[in-house]
Design a protein around this motif. Structure first.
Motif, PDB file in Angstrom:
ATOM      1  N   ALA A 122     163.781  44.285 -30.727  1.00 28.39           N
ATOM      2  CA  ALA A 122     162.582  43.469 -30.004  1.00 28.39           C
ATOM      3  C   ALA A 122     162.110  44.734 -28.812  1.00 28.39           C
ATOM      4  O   ALA A 122     160.943  44.964 -28.593  1.00 28.39           O
ATOM      5  CB  ALA A 122     162.991  42.344 -29.479  1.00 28.39           C
ATOM      6  N   ARG A 123     163.206  45.224 -28.213  1.00 28.12           N
ATOM      7  CA  ARG A 123     163.041  46.103 -27.238  1.00 28.12           C
ATOM      8  C   ARG A 123     162.397  47.445 -27.665  1.00 28.12           C
ATOM      9  O   ARG A 123     161.452  48.046 -27.032  1.00 28.12           O
ATOM     10  CB  ARG A 123     164.346  46.452 -26.309  1.00 28.12           C
ATOM     11  CG  ARG A 123     164.028  47.602 -25.091  1.00 28.12           C
ATOM     12  CD  ARG A 123     163.144  47.091 -24.235  1.00 28.12           C
ATOM     13  NE  ARG A 123     163.160  48.061 -23.151  1.00 28.12           N
ATOM     14  CZ  ARG A 123     162.004  48.151 -22.215  1.00 28.12           C
ATOM     15  NH1 ARG A 123     160.835  47.284 -22.304  1.00 28.12           N
ATOM     16  NH2 ARG A 123     161.794  49.025 -21.547  1.00 28.12           N
ATOM     17  N   CYS A 124     162.787  47.911 -28.745  1.00 27.12           N
ATOM     18  CA  CYS A 124     162.260  49.008 -29.163  1.00 27.12           C
ATOM     19  C   CYS A 124     160.922  48.860 -29.877  1.00 27.12           C
ATOM     20  O   CYS A 124     159.866  49.948 -29.543  1.00 27.12           O
ATOM     21  CB  CYS A 124     162.956  49.444 -30.561  1.00 27.12           C
ATOM     22  SG  CYS A 124     162.391  50.779 -31.412  1.00 27.12           S
ATOM     23  N   HIS A 125     160.401  47.638 -30.352  1.00 33.14           N
ATOM     24  CA  HIS A 125     158.984  47.447 -30.501  1.00 33.14           C
ATOM     25  C   HIS A 125     158.199  47.706 -29.277  1.00 33.14           C
ATOM     26  O   HIS A 125     157.156  48.072 -29.186  1.00 33.14           O
ATOM     27  CB  HIS A 125     158.802  46.070 -31.024  1.00 33.14           C
ATOM     28  CG  HIS A 125     159.286  45.828 -32.398  1.00 33.14           C
ATOM     29  ND1 HIS A 125     159.279  46.670 -33.438  1.00 33.14           N
ATOM     30  CD2 HIS A 125     160.069  44.827 -33.014  1.00 33.14           C
ATOM     31  CE1 HIS A 125     159.603  46.422 -34.441  1.00 33.14           C
ATOM     32  NE2 HIS A 125     160.359  45.104 -34.441  1.00 33.14           N
ATOM     33  N   GLU A 126     158.622  47.000 -28.320  1.00 33.31           N
ATOM     34  CA  GLU A 126     157.921  47.091 -27.106  1.00 33.31           C
ATOM     35  C   GLU A 126     157.631  48.673 -26.414  1.00 33.31           C
ATOM     36  O   GLU A 126     156.425  48.959 -26.128  1.00 33.31           O
ATOM     37  CB  GLU A 126     158.351  46.084 -26.001  1.00 33.31           C
ATOM     38  CG  GLU A 126     158.495  44.772 -25.976  1.00 33.31           C
ATOM     39  CD  GLU A 126     159.342  44.037 -25.168  1.00 33.31           C
ATOM     40  OE1 GLU A 126     159.507  44.668 -24.085  1.00 33.31           O
ATOM     41  OE2 GLU A 126     159.387  42.576 -25.091  1.00 33.31           O
ATOM     42  N   VAL A 127     158.793  49.203 -26.469  1.00 36.17           N
ATOM     43  CA  VAL A 127     158.651  50.482 -25.776  1.00 36.17           C
ATOM     44  C   VAL A 127     157.690  51.433 -26.761  1.00 36.17           C
ATOM     45  O   VAL A 127     156.858  52.365 -26.430  1.00 36.17           O
ATOM     46  CB  VAL A 127     160.124  51.271 -25.781  1.00 36.17           C
ATOM     47  CG1 VAL A 127     160.108  52.640 -25.227  1.00 36.17           C
ATOM     48  CG2 VAL A 127     160.924  50.472 -24.624  1.00 36.17           C
ATOM     49  N   ALA A 128     158.089  51.450 -28.060  1.00 38.60           N
ATOM     50  CA  ALA A 128     157.443  52.285 -29.187  1.00 38.60           C
ATOM     51  C   ALA A 128     155.984  51.876 -29.181  1.00 38.60           C
ATOM     52  O   ALA A 128     155.133  52.855 -29.064  1.00 38.60           O
ATOM     53  CB  ALA A 128     157.868  51.972 -30.440  1.00 38.60           C
ATOM     54  N   ALA A 129     155.517  50.604 -28.973  1.00 29.97           N
ATOM     55  CA  ALA A 129     154.029  50.244 -28.934  1.00 29.97           C
ATOM     56  C   ALA A 129     153.570  50.932 -27.665  1.00 29.97           C
ATOM     57  O   ALA A 129     152.367  51.233 -27.931  1.00 29.97           O
ATOM     58  CB  ALA A 129     154.169  48.776 -28.961  1.00 29.97           C
ATOM     59  N   GLU A 130     154.072  50.575 -26.343  1.00 35.38           N
ATOM     60  CA  GLU A 130     153.509  51.142 -25.392  1.00 35.38           C
ATOM     61  C   GLU A 130     153.165  52.652 -25.288  1.00 35.38           C
ATOM     62  O   GLU A 130     152.211  53.081 -25.025  1.00 35.38           O
ATOM     63  CB  GLU A 130     154.263  50.671 -24.015  1.00 35.38           C
ATOM     64  CG  GLU A 130     154.573  49.219 -23.826  1.00 35.38           C
ATOM     65  CD  GLU A 130     155.475  48.897 -22.838  1.00 35.38           C
ATOM     66  OE1 GLU A 130     156.031  50.083 -22.402  1.00 35.38           O
ATOM     67  OE2 GLU A 130     155.586  47.912 -22.731  1.00 35.38           O
ATOM     68  N   ARG A 131     154.204  53.554 -25.825  1.00 31.05           N
ATOM     69  CA  ARG A 131     153.971  54.966 -25.839  1.00 31.05           C
ATOM     70  C   ARG A 131     153.155  55.400 -27.065  1.00 31.05           C
ATOM     71  O   ARG A 131     152.263  56.198 -26.739  1.00 31.05           O
ATOM     72  CB  ARG A 131     155.356  55.554 -26.152  1.00 31.05           C
ATOM     73  CG  ARG A 131     156.534  55.345 -25.258  1.00 31.05           C
ATOM     74  CD  ARG A 131     157.616  56.012 -25.372  1.00 31.05           C
ATOM     75  NE  ARG A 131     158.647  55.783 -24.217  1.00 31.05           N
ATOM     76  CZ  ARG A 131     159.798  56.208 -24.006  1.00 31.05           C
ATOM     77  NH1 ARG A 131     160.281  56.779 -25.041  1.00 31.05           N
ATOM     78  NH2 ARG A 131     160.683  55.825 -22.913  1.00 31.05           N
ATOM     79  N   THR A 132     152.887  54.582 -27.959  1.00 26.74           N
ATOM     80  CA  THR A 132     152.054  54.920 -28.935  1.00 26.74           C
ATOM     81  C   THR A 132     150.622  54.486 -28.549  1.00 26.74           C
ATOM     82  O   THR A 132     149.626  55.567 -28.795  1.00 26.74           O
ATOM     83  CB  THR A 132     152.242  53.974 -30.231  1.00 26.74           C
ATOM     84  OG1 THR A 132     153.580  54.351 -30.708  1.00 26.74           O
ATOM     85  CG2 THR A 132     151.253  54.526 -31.430  1.00 26.74           C
ATOM     86  N   LEU A 133     150.360  53.655 -27.760  1.00 28.89           N
ATOM     87  CA  LEU A 133     149.207  53.100 -26.926  1.00 28.89           C
ATOM     88  C   LEU A 133     148.741  54.137 -26.307  1.00 28.89           C
ATOM     89  O   LEU A 133     147.477  54.506 -26.275  1.00 28.89           O
ATOM     90  CB  LEU A 133     149.205  51.854 -26.380  1.00 28.89           C
ATOM     91  CG  LEU A 133     148.026  51.433 -25.528  1.00 28.89           C
ATOM     92  CD1 LEU A 133     146.819  51.103 -26.521  1.00 28.89           C
ATOM     93  CD2 LEU A 133     148.290  50.403 -24.837  1.00 28.89           C
TER      94      LEU A 133
END
Length: 532
Positions: A122-133
């Protein structure tokens, strides 16, 4: 610095040395008094050596020739190779982000403790999505469109990714004033108007009010009449950038497809086909006027008027619309408007476009559907914007799509299988879950199985259905934001059953033995509208 050192070693010509000597002598005797440290050109004697160096550079014919040739070479290099350098930089950034995401998720999968793995994922989803954005917004163009698509797929992708990508729906990166003016002043053959904005408009606001993935919008007033206009200006180098990005995307989808064992070539084909449509503003204006004409019999649905006299392939001028995005829930409460009635009308527009017109506005995300208050805020009108992307639907596809929805809505598995077979889909349960999250008889699919199944199905279906499914996802996303998620399913199912019954009735006329008027599913088509 290298250029300065090179020029410094070059011998000055005799003519230039004589001219410099005479100038220095004249200036010293006529303008500078004895004991005065000031010089005619400003500064003092401590700077004579520096000024002498600059004089030797800029007053020497040979050095000036070298400097001019060097500048021309730099300009040519920038003109010829800048696109390639930019493509390499974008390629590096895309592949670095893809590699880092793969590494993140591989590390999570390596954890043995399931509870710890769930928390870290879940934490990985958040960090990965923010950086990809961040990368998507900085890269712009088709990458913003990728983010827009991700934001509308919460039933397929992790919720953290869908929430993080919401800013892509309101992209804010803009081009500079110089670039914008260049877009106007270039000739019609390059998509411009051959003049400054002030020549065509009164009170042109150089600060854009809105920026999208391919263009930005300025407010202006029409000459003489003062009518408020919206002027859409395409980004200067968007077509060159798109060409590089599509090349990157082609290899990226091949690499990711090999990793997951699915064919992702459809992603490249999808963006290639859609972007070719969207960069031609003349075609967009024509489709906008066609939409106005098609729905002229509905008082509450329309599109802006196009001002053809100030349009080109890269500049589109339209009537300015006052309103708000269709998913702004607080606006409905503020103005006392019926959000359910508006959501139903949006769904009816899409249903009519599919089953009756065969010409679908394929990009109905929230910022492209405006609710325009009328009658001093007591009434409303839907204004459909951004008509760059449409999909023409064949009659065979429309009939099979109606059959598919009819089978899902009335629990006729044979219709679902027959429609999927005609549409070249081998996994009916995946396609049914994409269309309708809750079905009467089809098992629910979610998580990784749904994601991989979706990627596989998208590679099988006809190309026209890709945009229909995108439209389906966007409409569902809007209605989830308005807390009325079942409205679209109900409306589209109602119209699909009507269409399927009409097709079946026509077939029965040619073969009376297969009459359907007494069929229970024919009767369902008559009372489905009563469902809430």
């Amino acid at each position: 610095m290298l250029l300065l050192r090179t020029v410094r070693r070059l011998p000055s010509s005799t003519a230039s040395r004589r001219w410099m000597a005479s100038t220095t002598t004249t200036t010293t005797t006529s303008s500078v008094k004895k004991g005065d440290n000031r010089l005619p050109f400003g500064g003092n004697k401590a700077n004579v050596r520096k000024v002498g160096l600059l004089s030797r550079i800029f007053l020497n014919p040979m050095s000036m020739t070298i400097l001019a040739v060097t500048l021309l070479m730099v300009a040519a290099y920038d003109y010829i190779f800048y696109g390639y350098l930019r493509a390499v930089k974008r390629l590096r950034r895309v592949f670095f982000r893809t590699w880092s995401l793969s590494l993140y998720y591989a590390l999570i999968d390596s954890l043995t403790d399931e509870s710890q793995q769930a928390r870290q994922r879940a934490r990985c989803h958040e960090v990965a999505a923010e950086r990809t954005l961040e990368d998507l917004l900085d890269l712009g163009g088709i990458y913003v469109k990728v983010g827009q698509l991700i934001s509308t797929l919460p039933h397929v992708l992790p919720l953290e990714w869908c929430i993080a990508m919401k800013p892509c729906l309101d992209h804010t990166n803009t081009m500079s004033m110089v670039e914008m003016l260049f877009c106007f002043t270039r000739g019609p053959e390059l998509g411009g108007l051959s003049g400054h904005p002030e020549e065509f408009f009164d009170d042109f606001n150089i600060v854009p009010i809105k920026a999208a993935s391919l263009a930005q919008v300025h407010v202006a007033k029409k000459k003489h009449s003062g009518e408020k206009l919206a002027v859409k200006v395409q980004y200067r180098d968007i077509e060159a950038m798109m060409s590089a990005d599509l090349t990157i995307l082609r290899y990226l989808t091949k690499a990711v497809g090999l990793q997951f064992g699915v064919d992702l070539a459809w992603i490249h084909s999808y963006f290639q086909n859609t972007l070719e449509q969207e960069v031609d503003f003349i075609k967009e204006g024509e489709q906008c006027m066609r939409f106005r004409e098609t729905f002229s019999d509905w008082d509450d649905v329309t599109a802006p008027r196009v001002m053809w006299e100030t349009c080109s392939r890269k500049i589109l001028t339209m009537q300015y619309i006052e309103g708000f995005n269709v998913d702004e829930k607080e606006k409905y409460e503020e103005l006392g408007l019926d959000k359910e009635a508006i959501a139903e009308r949006v769904a009816e527009v899409v249903a009519r476009s599919i089953f009756k017109e065969g010409h679908l506005h394929a990009d109905p995300h929230p910022a492209n559907i405006f609710v325009e208050p009328t009658d001093e805020g007591k009434g409303w009108r839907l204004q459909w914007l951004d008509h760059g992307l449409y999909q023409n639907l064949t009659q065979d596809f429309i009939d099979n799509y109606a059959m598919l929805w009819t089978g899902i809505g009335t629990a006729q598995e044979n219709l679902v299988k027959k429609a999927c077979e005609n549409l070249n889909v081998r996994k009916p349960e995946i396609l049914s879950n994409i269309l309708m999250s809750k079905s009467l008889f089809i098992p629910h699919v979610s998580g990784t199985d749904m994601t991989l199944g979706l990627l596989e199905v998208m590679g099988e279906i006809p190309k026209e259905m890709v945009l229909v499914l995108k439209c389906n996802a966007l409409l569902k996303s809007i209605q989830r934001e308005l807390d009325i998620p079942e409205t679209y399913d109900r409306i589209i199912m109602r119209e699909a059953i009507k269409h399927h019954n009409n097709v079946t009735a026509k077939q029965a006329q040619s073969n009376p033995a297969h009459s359907v008027s007494s069929s229970p599913w024919y009767q369902i088509g008559r009372w489905v509208p009563a469902f809430a």
